[in-house]
Design an enzyme around this catalytic site. Sequence first.
Site, mmCIF file in Angstrom:
data_model
loop_
_atom_site.group_PDB
_atom_site.id
_atom_site.type_symbol
_atom_site.label_atom_id
_atom_site.label_comp_id
_atom_site.label_asym_id
_atom_site.label_seq_id
_atom_site.Cartn_x
_atom_site.Cartn_y
_atom_site.Cartn_z
ATOM 1 N N SER A 161 41.733 11.987 75.143
ATOM 2 C CA SER A 161 40.698 13.001 75.375
ATOM 3 C C SER A 161 39.322 12.437 75.048
ATOM 4 C CB SER A 161 40.955 14.237 74.506
ATOM 5 O OG SER A 161 42.157 14.869 74.870
ATOM 6 N N LYS A 183 34.408 20.947 63.174
ATOM 7 C CA LYS A 183 34.496 19.963 64.254
ATOM 8 C C LYS A 183 33.745 20.444 65.488
ATOM 9 C CE LYS A 183 38.201 17.051 65.976
ATOM 10 N NZ LYS A 183 39.630 16.850 66.139
ATOM 11 N N ARG A 221 51.467 6.985 71.574
ATOM 12 C CA ARG A 221 50.937 6.075 72.584
ATOM 13 C C ARG A 221 51.042 4.632 72.160
ATOM 14 N NH1 ARG A 221 45.373 9.285 72.904
ATOM 15 N NH2 ARG A 221 46.100 9.713 70.799
ATOM 16 N N HIS A 240 48.910 14.335 77.799
ATOM 17 C CA HIS A 240 49.522 15.538 77.209
ATOM 18 C C HIS A 240 50.546 16.155 78.180
ATOM 19 C CE1 HIS A 240 45.396 15.879 75.084
ATOM 20 N NE2 HIS A 240 46.252 15.587 74.129
HETATM 21 P P1 ADP Z 1 44.809 15.666 67.790
HETATM 22 O O1 ADP Z 1 43.372 15.955 67.470
HETATM 23 O O2 ADP Z 1 45.780 16.493 67.020
HETATM 24 O O3 ADP Z 1 45.185 14.214 67.839
HETATM 25 P P2 ADP Z 1 45.029 15.563 70.658
HETATM 26 O O4 ADP Z 1 44.742 16.676 71.622
HETATM 27 O O5 ADP Z 1 44.167 14.360 70.764
HETATM 28 O O6 ADP Z 1 44.925 16.253 69.254
HETATM 29 O O7 ADP Z 1 46.529 15.090 70.770
HETATM 30 C C1 ADP Z 1 47.606 15.975 70.653
HETATM 31 C C2 ADP Z 1 48.908 15.201 70.767
HETATM 32 O O8 ADP Z 1 48.996 14.597 72.056
HETATM 33 C C3 ADP Z 1 49.089 14.057 69.785
HETATM 34 O O9 ADP Z 1 50.447 13.992 69.421
HETATM 35 C C4 ADP Z 1 48.722 12.834 70.568
HETATM 36 O O10 ADP Z 1 49.361 11.678 70.073
HETATM 37 C C5 ADP Z 1 49.272 13.225 71.916
HETATM 38 N N1 ADP Z 1 48.626 12.503 72.999
HETATM 39 C C6 ADP Z 1 47.310 12.466 73.313
HETATM 40 N N2 ADP Z 1 47.088 11.674 74.386
HETATM 41 C C7 ADP Z 1 48.310 11.207 74.759
HETATM 42 C C8 ADP Z 1 48.776 10.317 75.773
HETATM 43 N N3 ADP Z 1 47.956 9.726 76.644
HETATM 44 N N4 ADP Z 1 50.093 10.087 75.829
HETATM 45 C C9 ADP Z 1 50.933 10.662 74.935
HETATM 46 N N5 ADP Z 1 50.564 11.478 73.961
HETATM 47 C C10 ADP Z 1 49.276 11.752 73.863
#
Ligand code: ADP
Length: 151
Positions: A127, A41, A90, A17
């Site tokens: 995450s 959730k 990703r 992120h």
């Molecule tokens: P959600 O539940 O909306 O997917 P996340 O917190 O998992 O929430 O992800 C938020 C955003 O960050 C999404 O656009 C996801 O693709 C991006 N994201 C998560 N991990 C990475 C990473 N390692 N590299 C790039 N983008 C990421």
Amino acid sequence: MKKAVFPGSFDPITLGHVDIINRALPLFDEITIAIGTNAAKKYMFSLEERISFIKETFQNQPKISVTSYQGLTINYCKENNIDFILRGLRNPADFEFEKAIAQTNRKLAGIETVFLLTGADTSFISSSIVRDILRHNGDVSSLVPPAVVKK
Ligand code: ADP
């Protein structure tokens, strides 16, 4: 004034992120990191903890603010005069999933989604994997920002 929202769960924020946010900084005047809350959730970290990790990580970056919201991201955008949604990509699975949502958001609200590709060194981070490691007392210090490690 170009305003973007970066919506997500951030449970917890990872270096993936952080990479996307840092790449987006030159593109926008303001970026709101918005934690979407869903009562159905289960999260590992409370909303307050997730907000504080992000605040601490970007405490010296005046363009970034952190908030939470409920409901549709497009409604949050309209209420706050935000024209762009920022998302990270990703892999092809992210692309397929995000494509339909972005096209729907454009159809319903005329809001554009801006996608940024992760750096190769953070593209494997998620995450959910971080949470698994934490559940088993593993070391996540190479995957998350220091604010999360401290906790
Ligand atoms: P959600 O539940 O909306 O997917 P996340 O917190 O998992 O929430 O992800 C938020 C955003 O960050 C999404 O656009 C996801 O693709 C991006 N994201 C998560 N991990 C990475 C990473 N390692 N590299 C790039 N983008 C990421």
